[in-house]
Design a protein around this motif. Structure first.
Motif, PDB file in Angstrom:
ATOM      1  N   VAL A 219       0.858  -1.281  -0.006  1.00  0.00           N
ATOM      2  CA  VAL A 219       0.023   0.141  -0.127  1.00  0.00           C
ATOM      3  C   VAL A 219       0.836   1.437  -0.112  1.00  0.00           C
ATOM      4  O   VAL A 219       0.865   2.025  -1.024  1.00  0.00           O
ATOM      5  N   ASP A 220       1.750   1.448   0.806  1.00  0.00           N
ATOM      6  CA  ASP A 220       2.104   2.872   1.173  1.00  0.00           C
ATOM      7  C   ASP A 220       3.302   3.122   0.166  1.00  0.00           C
ATOM      8  O   ASP A 220       3.114   4.356  -0.005  1.00  0.00           O
ATOM      9  N   GLN A 221       3.904   2.257  -0.318  1.00  0.00           N
ATOM     10  CA  GLN A 221       4.827   2.910  -1.585  1.00  0.00           C
ATOM     11  C   GLN A 221       4.276   3.068  -2.780  1.00  0.00           C
ATOM     12  O   GLN A 221       4.599   3.972  -3.604  1.00  0.00           O
ATOM     13  N   TYR A 222       2.901   2.760  -2.940  1.00  0.00           N
ATOM     14  CA  TYR A 222       1.890   3.275  -3.935  1.00  0.00           C
ATOM     15  C   TYR A 222       1.155   4.459  -3.428  1.00  0.00           C
ATOM     16  O   TYR A 222       1.111   5.424  -4.520  1.00  0.00           O
ATOM     17  N   ALA A 223       0.764   4.566  -2.525  1.00  0.00           N
ATOM     18  CA  ALA A 223      -0.368   5.614  -1.836  1.00  0.00           C
ATOM     19  C   ALA A 223       0.671   6.757  -1.279  1.00  0.00           C
ATOM     20  O   ALA A 223       0.002   8.105  -1.079  1.00  0.00           O
ATOM     21  N   SER A 224       1.909   6.835  -1.143  1.00  0.00           N
ATOM     22  CA  SER A 224       2.570   7.892  -0.461  1.00  0.00           C
ATOM     23  C   SER A 224       4.039   7.916  -1.139  1.00  0.00           C
ATOM     24  O   SER A 224       4.468   6.954  -1.550  1.00  0.00           O
ATOM     25  N   ASP A 225       4.639   9.074  -0.605  1.00  0.00           N
ATOM     26  CA  ASP A 225       6.120   9.219  -0.766  1.00  0.00           C
ATOM     27  C   ASP A 225       6.626   8.290   0.247  1.00  0.00           C
ATOM     28  O   ASP A 225       6.690   8.868   1.477  1.00  0.00           O
ATOM     29  N   ALA A 226       6.996   7.026   0.018  1.00  0.00           N
ATOM     30  CA  ALA A 226       7.434   6.373   1.412  1.00  0.00           C
ATOM     31  C   ALA A 226       8.750   6.035   1.590  1.00  0.00           C
ATOM     32  O   ALA A 226       9.697   5.894   0.817  1.00  0.00           O
ATOM     33  N   LEU A 227       9.378   6.524   2.867  1.00  0.00           N
ATOM     34  CA  LEU A 227      10.644   6.442   3.374  1.00  0.00           C
ATOM     35  C   LEU A 227      10.661   5.213   4.155  1.00  0.00           C
ATOM     36  O   LEU A 227       9.913   5.242   5.010  1.00  0.00           O
ATOM     37  N   ILE A 228      11.573   4.337   3.831  1.00  0.00           N
ATOM     38  CA  ILE A 228      11.521   2.960   4.689  1.00  0.00           C
ATOM     39  C   ILE A 228      13.088   2.747   5.069  1.00  0.00           C
ATOM     40  O   ILE A 228      13.947   2.571   4.342  1.00  0.00           O
ATOM     41  N   SER A 229      13.356   2.704   6.434  1.00  0.00           N
ATOM     42  CA  SER A 229      14.659   2.850   6.873  1.00  0.00           C
ATOM     43  C   SER A 229      14.926   1.406   7.810  1.00  0.00           C
ATOM     44  O   SER A 229      14.198   1.274   8.757  1.00  0.00           O
ATOM     45  N   VAL A 230      16.170   0.933   7.624  1.00  0.00           N
ATOM     46  CA  VAL A 230      16.698  -0.038   8.544  1.00  0.00           C
ATOM     47  C   VAL A 230      17.273   0.781   9.592  1.00  0.00           C
ATOM     48  O   VAL A 230      18.471   1.487   9.598  1.00  0.00           O
ATOM     49  N   VAL A 231      16.651   0.746  10.782  1.00  0.00           N
ATOM     50  CA  VAL A 231      17.243   2.033  11.926  1.00  0.00           C
ATOM     51  C   VAL A 231      18.004   1.388  12.685  1.00  0.00           C
ATOM     52  O   VAL A 231      17.950   0.800  13.904  1.00  0.00           O
ATOM     53  N   ASP A 232      19.289   1.165  12.342  1.00  0.00           N
ATOM     54  CA  ASP A 232      20.312   0.410  12.991  1.00  0.00           C
ATOM     55  C   ASP A 232      20.763   1.172  14.309  1.00  0.00           C
ATOM     56  O   ASP A 232      21.362   0.525  15.283  1.00  0.00           O
TER      57      ASP A 232
END
Ligand code: AQP
Length: 332
Positions: free
Chosen positions: A29-42
């Motif tokens: 959903v999110d990558q289509y519906a929004s400008d999505a940032l997804i982070s590996v929060v190390d």
């Protein structure tokens, strides 16, 4: 376009809870519906005892699993938190906005600190302050929505409070974000202890389905799931937490409602068998794609490099604005 930010900690192997509660939605959903940032929060993985080599390994594995789950680097920004300095830069300003008392009220801090205290150990200061770093992760991007599982509600509330407080004191800089949750499986529970969240760092092996578990391990864990006394297959989290958890997992796998599924089963055995097979089928394509990506670390590294460059370019001006607003002299 709405902007969303999501993170996943490399504190252990990713679980079915991570997938159903968060990752699948980011991909579907999110990558289509929004400008999505997804982070590996190390950076968040350093708040508890850690092995440096393991954190590095798990960070790359988490990134590969995100891509295997369907995140498309042409559609969204996938990156490693520590590659973008703005998170730590902003975190300090937010520490200067947060109060000591509100940090000590954070449930995860209280639980982990109590566990450490019980065995005579101390906790790292960062365990107390990491929700502020999490707020910085979110606020650095002008984020509107934070798609998370239910366990993160309190942290997103803190983020909202800090954004509002900062804006009131120093002028409007931050967007005030809101949390969003999946319809079902927003809180997948440990199969051996359905009153505790299925977690990657604290979960015990037999009750936690890991995304890279082979089919036999998945079947074994689901078939041995703790159910409740009685025989009724009823969807009731209070009185039947074990069965309700299985119904939610199955519902999330087959896109049905747990209530409707409950009426279809006359025994726990049949429910467990179908749930096990549904999870095996859910994980099969993801594991296949992950094996391909694991064989091509250069591709994954390149995705992370490009992702970090984009994230940096988005966060830098906003964090600079926060530095000016709070009273720091700009570097000439
Ligand atoms: N059991 C779960 N059910 C639904 N959603 C979940 N999430 C985590 N567990 C469940 C969601 O997955 C996203 C990333 O989670 P995380 O990496 O921040 O946390 P974790 O997997 O819970 O890791 P730990 O180290 O096991 O966590 P803690 O510190 O809680 O002990 C989030 O969106 C989360 O909601």
């Amino acid at each position: 376009m709405t902007r969303s930010f999501s993170g996943i900690k490399p504190t252990g192997h990713l679980t079915l809870g991570n997938y159903l509660g968060a990752v699948r939605r980011w991909a579907d959903v999110d990558q289509y519906a929004s400008d999505a940032l997804i982070s590996v929060v190390d950076l968040h993985a350093l708040t508890v005892e850690h092995d440096p080599a393991r954190v590095r390994r798990l960070s790359r594995q988490a990134a590969s699993l995100l891509l295997a789950a369907g995140l498309d680097p042409q559609r969204c920004t996938v990156f490693v938190q520590s590659h973008v300095d703005e998170h730590a830069r902003l975190s300090y300003l937010l520490e200067c906005t947060a109060a000591d008392g509100e940090m000590r009220r954070m449930i995860q801090y209280k639980e982990k600190a109590a566990r450490a205290q019980a065995v005579g150990e101390s906790v790292r200061l960062s365990l107390l302050t990491y929700p502020v770093l999490m707020a910085a992760d979110i606020l650095a991007y002008g984020t509107d929505e934070v798609p998370v599982g239910h366990d993160q509600v309190q942290h997103v509330e803190l983020t909202r409070d800090l954004a509002v407080r900062f804006n009131q004191r120093y002028g409007h800089v931050f967007t005030v974000p809101k949390a969003t949750h999946p319809r079902v499986a927003a809180r997948v529970m440990d199969l051996q202890d359905p009153t505790s969240k299925m977690g990657k760092s604290l979960g015990n092996g037999p009750g936690v389905v890991f995304l890279l578990d082979d089919a036999d391990a998945v079947r074994r864990k689901v078939m041995r799931a703790v159910t409740d006394s009685g025989q009724d297959v009823a969807y009731d989290r209070e009185s039947h937490p074990g069965v309700a958890n299985l119904l939610e997992v199955l519902a999330a796998c087959v896109h049905e409602s747990p209530q409707v599924l409950a009426d279809r089963y006359a025994s726990y055995g049949a429910l467990k068998k179908d749930t096990a097979e549904a999870v095996v089928e859910l994980l099969r394509p993801l594991q296949k794609r992950h094996a391909e990506l694991a064989a091509d670390p250069a591709y994954v590294d390149e995705v992370l490099r490009v992702g970090a460059a984009r994230a940096r370019a988005l966060a830098r001006p906003l964090v600079d604005r926060a530095y000016r607003a709070i009273g720091l002299l700009p570097a000439s």
